[in-house]
Design an enzyme around this catalytic site. Structure first.
Site, mmCIF file in Angstrom:
data_model
loop_
_atom_site.group_PDB
_atom_site.id
_atom_site.type_symbol
_atom_site.label_atom_id
_atom_site.label_comp_id
_atom_site.label_asym_id
_atom_site.label_seq_id
_atom_site.Cartn_x
_atom_site.Cartn_y
_atom_site.Cartn_z
ATOM 1 N N HIS A 67 15.882 -44.126 49.076
ATOM 2 C CA HIS A 67 16.631 -44.789 47.996
ATOM 3 C C HIS A 67 16.521 -46.308 48.088
ATOM 4 O O HIS A 67 17.351 -46.970 48.710
ATOM 5 C CB HIS A 67 18.097 -44.345 48.097
ATOM 6 N N ASN A 101 15.077 -47.531 37.910
ATOM 7 C CA ASN A 101 15.849 -48.333 36.938
ATOM 8 C C ASN A 101 15.250 -49.735 36.799
ATOM 9 O O ASN A 101 15.898 -50.741 37.053
ATOM 10 C CB ASN A 101 17.338 -48.386 37.302
ATOM 11 N N HIS A 185 23.389 -40.275 40.698
ATOM 12 C CA HIS A 185 24.434 -41.285 40.879
ATOM 13 C C HIS A 185 25.688 -40.707 40.239
ATOM 14 O O HIS A 185 25.760 -40.550 39.028
ATOM 15 C CB HIS A 185 24.000 -42.580 40.181
ATOM 16 N N ASP A 311 19.966 -47.722 49.683
ATOM 17 C CA ASP A 311 20.230 -48.207 48.322
ATOM 18 C C ASP A 311 19.973 -49.724 48.259
ATOM 19 O O ASP A 311 20.743 -50.476 47.645
ATOM 20 C CB ASP A 311 21.656 -47.869 47.876
#
Ligand code: DOR
Length: 432
Positions: A67, A101, A185, A311
């Protein structure tokens, strides 16, 4: 022929269960020998052989992060695939999985293929996910078959929760057929008044609405129940709530094909950090309470949580300097993750190094079906050298990432990656 001999280290490899003193001989990208008996020096009749003395250090598999956000294309003022890969290598990572994204988002094969071509040339292994929905709008499914054929290793709209259950049902069904993970998410926007700050002490003190635990728990409960009958590889991203750990444990016991990630920031910080460090500690889902934090650690130890994933979410200094409500959520993490885990868990005797490493190597490798994250004879030479004695302080100008938005700046940590080797090549050496 490129040869490297790593001498006198302690090999710690969750895949084989080995935790012992060993030397490793690397030849042409492959682990040629492991052991103390092969007298590596005598192998070297050529001049390009390199010897690394790893006395006192751990020899560990190159880490895998499922991630990360490398912001490429579209937001390369925050990070690009080159600076992102450099940050990963400095943290001991040799394999990462990039989120989708970006701008444009990775929702069609054309954008995906162009990106993958560039990623193939990087010094570490960078894999790419694609979007679940067109434009990440959560309405219409992307052409997942086409994206899979173009090289997507998984699907996600990370950053934006998938609220429509019919869209998710279709996506899980398709992901099951393709046998790839779908990463979610989980934050129901209908239950959130303001993103990135825990609803409780932090939101009250800052005078904002906040994001409650239930916004995460309710979506995980719904999506895990949906996946019970579909059976796709469902990966719950950045678990933040203690209640979510209970839900995932129960769903696993019921036979649900569900996996979970936790970040170092959710493991080692609470909502207090937002009051102390401001927007640097703003993240979606938010940092929560001490009770939540302890449940995450317990979940990591007992196997409910499968992976530590950073992340890694770079943002510029200007963006983070905005007011707490306007500043974007997220923080970088690749260069501090292993040292944070070692300092706060292994060095304190909370978790063994080999157990902890399984969350960064074998477990993510198994979710994505990757032949990495292990040190075995004949296997790929992806190795990090970690000095557990080295003490260092996280500084704003010490990052290889293009951004420096870390709430851990100023933190004194124990243990540091000194070398990272990927495909048998040194891709990071401390101080160079
Ligand atoms: O805080 C976050 N930032 N959470 C996410 O899931 C996305 C990330 C980003 O892309 O900045």
């Amino acid at each position: 022929m490129k040869r490297i001999s790593i001498m006198n280290g302690r090999l710690i490899d969750p895949a084989s269960g080995r935790d012992e003193k060993a030397d490793i001989l690397i030849e042409d990208g492959i682990v040629k020998e492991i052991g103390t008996e092969y007298a590596p020096i005598s192998f070297f009749d050529d001049s390009d052989a390199e010897i690394i003395d790893a006395a006192g250090s751990y020899l560990i598999p190159g880490l895998i992060d499922v991630h990360v956000h490398f912001r490429d294309p579209g937001y390369t003022y925050k990070e690009d695939i080159i600076t992102g890969a450099a940050a990963a290598a400095a943290g001991g990572y040799t394999t990462v999985i990039c989120m989708a994204n970006t701008n444009p988002p990775i929702d069609n094969a054309e954008v995906l293929k162009e990106l993958i071509e560039r990623e193939k040339k990087l010094p570490i292994r960078v894999f790419q996910t694609a979007n679940v929905s067109e434009g990440m709008k959560g309405e219409i499914l992307t052409d997942m078959d086409d994206l899979y054929a173009a090289g997507a290793v998984g699907f996600t709209d990370d950053g934006i929760p998938l609220t429509k259950i019919d869209v998710l049902k279709e996506a899980l069904t398709k992901a099951k057929k393709l046998n790839v993970p779908i990463s979610l998410h989980e934050e129901n926007p209908e239950l959130i008044l303001s993103l990135g700050i825990n609803k409780g002490k932090a939101s009250e003190k800052l005078g904002v609405g906040g994001a409650p635990n239930i916004s995460e728990e309710s979506m995980v409960e719904r999506d895990a129940a949906l996946n019970m009958e579909i059976g796709a590889k469902l990966d719950i991203q950045h678990v933040s709530s203690g209640g979510t750990v209970d839900i995932i444990r129960r769903m696993k016991e019921m036979g649900c094909n569900i996996y979970a990630e936790v970040t170092p920031q959710h493991l080692f910080l609470t909502e207090e950090a937002v009051l102390d460090k401001g927007s640097l500690a703003k993240v979606n889902p938010p940092l929560r309470t001490e009770e939540d934090r302890l449940k995450l650690i317990e979940g990591l130890k007992n196997g409910t949580i499968d992976m530590v994933a950073t992340d890694h979410a770079p943002h510029s200094r200007e963006e983070k300097a905005e007011s707490i409500e306007k500043a974007p959520s997220g923080m970088i993490g690749l260069e501090t993750a292993l040292s944070l885990l070692y300092t706060n868990l292994c060095d304190k005797g909370e978790m063994s190094m080999i157990d902890m490493l399984s969350k960064l190597t074998t477990n993510p490798a198994s979710l994505y079906g990757l032949p990495y994250g292990r040190i075995v004879k004949g296997g790929e030479a992806d190795i990090a050298i970690f000095d557990p004695q080295k003490e260092w302080t996280v500084t704003e100008d010490g990052f290889h990432s293009r951004s420096s938005n870390s709430p851990f700046i100023g933190e004194k940590l124990k243990g540091k990656v000194t070398y990272t080797i990927c495909r048998g090549m040194i891709v990071y050496k401390e101080g160079e």
